[in-house]
Design a protein around this motif. Sequence first.
Motif, PDB file in Angstrom:
ATOM      1  N   PHE A 140     -39.675 -10.231 -16.343  1.00 39.36           N
ATOM      2  CA  PHE A 140     -39.098 -10.448 -15.016  1.00 39.36           C
ATOM      3  C   PHE A 140     -40.069 -11.240 -14.144  1.00 39.36           C
ATOM      4  O   PHE A 140     -39.678 -12.182 -13.441  1.00 39.36           O
ATOM      5  CB  PHE A 140     -38.782  -9.096 -14.379  1.00 39.36           C
ATOM      6  CG  PHE A 140     -38.035  -9.187 -13.084  1.00 39.36           C
ATOM      7  CD1 PHE A 140     -36.650  -9.283 -13.068  1.00 39.36           C
ATOM      8  CD2 PHE A 140     -38.708  -9.172 -11.869  1.00 39.36           C
ATOM      9  CE1 PHE A 140     -35.953  -9.369 -11.872  1.00 39.36           C
ATOM     10  CE2 PHE A 140     -38.026  -9.253 -10.669  1.00 39.36           C
ATOM     11  CZ  PHE A 140     -36.644  -9.354 -10.670  1.00 39.36           C
ATOM     12  N   THR A 325     -25.800  -3.408 -23.431  1.00 35.57           N
ATOM     13  CA  THR A 325     -25.271  -3.572 -22.074  1.00 35.57           C
ATOM     14  C   THR A 325     -23.815  -3.114 -21.986  1.00 35.57           C
ATOM     15  O   THR A 325     -23.376  -2.612 -20.947  1.00 35.57           O
ATOM     16  CB  THR A 325     -25.376  -5.035 -21.624  1.00 35.57           C
ATOM     17  OG1 THR A 325     -24.792  -5.883 -22.627  1.00 35.57           O
ATOM     18  CG2 THR A 325     -26.833  -5.438 -21.421  1.00 35.57           C
ATOM     19  N   THR A 400     -23.589 -10.493 -21.515  1.00 32.02           N
ATOM     20  CA  THR A 400     -24.912  -9.980 -21.178  1.00 32.02           C
ATOM     21  C   THR A 400     -25.547  -9.342 -22.411  1.00 32.02           C
ATOM     22  O   THR A 400     -24.860  -8.957 -23.356  1.00 32.02           O
ATOM     23  CB  THR A 400     -24.826  -8.929 -20.052  1.00 32.02           C
ATOM     24  OG1 THR A 400     -23.945  -7.881 -20.463  1.00 32.02           O
ATOM     25  CG2 THR A 400     -24.319  -9.553 -18.765  1.00 32.02           C
ATOM     26  N   ILE A 413     -31.966  -2.834 -15.926  1.00 30.27           N
ATOM     27  CA  ILE A 413     -31.967  -4.155 -15.283  1.00 30.27           C
ATOM     28  C   ILE A 413     -33.168  -5.017 -15.677  1.00 30.27           C
ATOM     29  O   ILE A 413     -33.004  -6.202 -15.996  1.00 30.27           O
ATOM     30  CB  ILE A 413     -31.863  -4.012 -13.746  1.00 30.27           C
ATOM     31  CG1 ILE A 413     -30.460  -3.514 -13.374  1.00 30.27           C
ATOM     32  CG2 ILE A 413     -32.147  -5.345 -13.047  1.00 30.27           C
ATOM     33  CD1 ILE A 413     -30.262  -3.237 -11.895  1.00 30.27           C
ATOM     34  N   PRO A 414     -34.408  -4.485 -15.692  1.00 30.95           N
ATOM     35  CA  PRO A 414     -35.537  -5.358 -16.069  1.00 30.95           C
ATOM     36  C   PRO A 414     -35.459  -5.898 -17.496  1.00 30.95           C
ATOM     37  O   PRO A 414     -36.141  -6.873 -17.817  1.00 30.95           O
ATOM     38  CB  PRO A 414     -36.758  -4.431 -15.916  1.00 30.95           C
ATOM     39  CG  PRO A 414     -36.320  -3.355 -14.989  1.00 30.95           C
ATOM     40  CD  PRO A 414     -34.872  -3.151 -15.277  1.00 30.95           C
ATOM     41  N   ILE A 416     -32.705  -7.066 -19.000  1.00 34.40           N
ATOM     42  CA  ILE A 416     -31.559  -7.949 -19.208  1.00 34.40           C
ATOM     43  C   ILE A 416     -32.032  -9.370 -19.533  1.00 34.40           C
ATOM     44  O   ILE A 416     -32.930  -9.912 -18.888  1.00 34.40           O
ATOM     45  CB  ILE A 416     -30.646  -7.956 -17.964  1.00 34.40           C
ATOM     46  CG1 ILE A 416     -30.123  -6.544 -17.704  1.00 34.40           C
ATOM     47  CG2 ILE A 416     -29.487  -8.927 -18.153  1.00 34.40           C
ATOM     48  CD1 ILE A 416     -29.382  -5.919 -18.860  1.00 34.40           C
ATOM     49  N   ASN A 419     -31.906 -13.908 -17.506  1.00 36.33           N
ATOM     50  CA  ASN A 419     -31.832 -13.803 -16.042  1.00 36.33           C
ATOM     51  C   ASN A 419     -30.465 -13.344 -15.529  1.00 36.33           C
ATOM     52  O   ASN A 419     -30.116 -13.598 -14.369  1.00 36.33           O
ATOM     53  CB  ASN A 419     -32.182 -15.141 -15.375  1.00 36.33           C
ATOM     54  CG  ASN A 419     -33.612 -15.559 -15.643  1.00 36.33           C
ATOM     55  OD1 ASN A 419     -34.501 -14.720 -15.751  1.00 36.33           O
ATOM     56  ND2 ASN A 419     -33.839 -16.859 -15.770  1.00 36.33           N
ATOM     57  N   TYR A 421     -29.515 -10.597 -14.509  1.00 37.07           N
ATOM     58  CA  TYR A 421     -29.724  -9.294 -13.883  1.00 37.07           C
ATOM     59  C   TYR A 421     -28.569  -8.930 -12.952  1.00 37.07           C
ATOM     60  O   TYR A 421     -28.055  -7.811 -12.988  1.00 37.07           O
ATOM     61  CB  TYR A 421     -31.035  -9.292 -13.079  1.00 37.07           C
ATOM     62  CG  TYR A 421     -32.236  -9.766 -13.854  1.00 37.07           C
ATOM     63  CD1 TYR A 421     -32.760  -8.998 -14.893  1.00 37.07           C
ATOM     64  CD2 TYR A 421     -32.851 -10.976 -13.547  1.00 37.07           C
ATOM     65  CE1 TYR A 421     -33.872  -9.433 -15.603  1.00 37.07           C
ATOM     66  CE2 TYR A 421     -33.960 -11.417 -14.249  1.00 37.07           C
ATOM     67  CZ  TYR A 421     -34.466 -10.644 -15.280  1.00 37.07           C
ATOM     68  OH  TYR A 421     -35.558 -11.074 -15.986  1.00 37.07           O
ATOM     69  N   TYR A 424     -25.254  -8.192 -14.816  1.00 39.96           N
ATOM     70  CA  TYR A 424     -25.261  -6.839 -15.384  1.00 39.96           C
ATOM     71  C   TYR A 424     -25.032  -5.801 -14.283  1.00 39.96           C
ATOM     72  O   TYR A 424     -24.255  -4.856 -14.455  1.00 39.96           O
ATOM     73  CB  TYR A 424     -26.589  -6.568 -16.087  1.00 39.96           C
ATOM     74  CG  TYR A 424     -26.777  -5.112 -16.464  1.00 39.96           C
ATOM     75  CD1 TYR A 424     -26.104  -4.562 -17.550  1.00 39.96           C
ATOM     76  CD2 TYR A 424     -27.612  -4.282 -15.710  1.00 39.96           C
ATOM     77  CE1 TYR A 424     -26.260  -3.223 -17.881  1.00 39.96           C
ATOM     78  CE2 TYR A 424     -27.770  -2.946 -16.036  1.00 39.96           C
ATOM     79  CZ  TYR A 424     -27.095  -2.422 -17.119  1.00 39.96           C
ATOM     80  OH  TYR A 424     -27.242  -1.093 -17.437  1.00 39.96           O
TER      81      TYR A 424
END
Length: 453
Positions: A140, A325, A400, A413-414, A416, A419, A421, A424
Amino acid sequence: MKKEERLAKEILEHVGGAENIKRLAHCMTRIRLDLHEDKLVDIAQLKNIDGVMGVVEDDTLQIVVGPGTVNRVAAKMCEQTGLSLNEVDDPDHVAEDTKQAIKKKNNTPIKNFLKRIGSIFIPLIPALVASGLINGGANFAQNAGVSPDTTWLQILLVIGSGIFTFLAILVGWNTAKEFGGTPALGAIAGILIINPALENVTLFGEQLVPGRGGIFAVLLAGWLMAVVEKQIRKGVPSAVDIILTPFLTVLIVGVSTIVVLQPVGGWIAEGVTAGINGVLDIGGAVAGAILAGTFLPLVMVGMHHGLTPIHLEFINSQGVTPLLTILAMAGAGQVGAAIAVFVKTKNQRLKNTVKGALPVGFLGIGEPLLYGVTLPLGRPFITACCGAAVGGAFQAVMSTAAVGIGVSGLSLIPLIAENKYFIYFLGLVVSYTFGFLFTYLFGYKEEMAENIG
């Protein structure tokens, strides 16, 4: 008296006392008890303990108390019983008792197989979660513009990637242990699969590839290591057992792994990943909806950990897992359903249960909500699955994926990929929303609260 001490004391009272506990263990949210006499357990009283979010009767008695709390309650129970975690009381009867318990519960071969897989990977989950989050945070930061040459970023990537680089060794260790072999020999099975020296070997005119077959090959090799070791030990004199048994086991399984199991594992891995990718490519939203909508029932019976090697193989072969996901939407649908129950119910005990379980539900740990709210109520469990299906369809359409595995929900989230994010996160909101709407409109009536007191 502290909450954890009180919980431990009350749980012991309603499971037949300390003397009825044969083995005590825990996972992320549950106390797991092997008991001498199941008939001494008072399930109704266990469910009524303040702080117990649910009770699952399986080949072990599982008492859901939530993440964090479970570690402290287990520690207090160890103090009060004199047992250590995973220590077995009266080991002479364990094999027969376990056999009878499994028979009594009428487990199916598939369920038992997936439980075996779960037993291999559950101990690795804390390490996978920690490493995945560190890796995700570092990625990230890199995506946000931090130079990849920055020292602290490189250190984070080293810390986060380590377990994924050498995961085969840990899986091999646990596999051999699960099937009754020597764990260190299982670790050798894992090393065989990922050994870089394989690329210097040509077999049948083909250069070998380190890591081919991934986790599936390691599982096969670790299992065979345990089977061969036990068979050899039966015929080897005790005086030379410590020398001959491991020597012959490693030699036989080593050759078998390189010649047979690694290629077979490769075919399985390629077939599974290609099959799931094909289903998602062809089925799109429908496939995503079915996968997400049917995942909570797998969690309910503890079979969801059987999917862990599939996620890991996706990451090993493609760098990302598109399955995670989609399945993460199951927990999000349940969060939405629980919020609807909280809004509609006048039952204070139920409100308190939802209030206590929602924070970890948002972070991707859904068992407290599952066993404390949606499943006991009945219909909200179904509407939660429906909400999850809508979110799963969204994630499938938006393609995703995650670069690591761990818990789901907001915590994912971190991890994913590409990018995505926010996309998602939108999928989570979709599941929250539809889980809420389905439950608020169709899923809850106040009389249902009588089921959980």
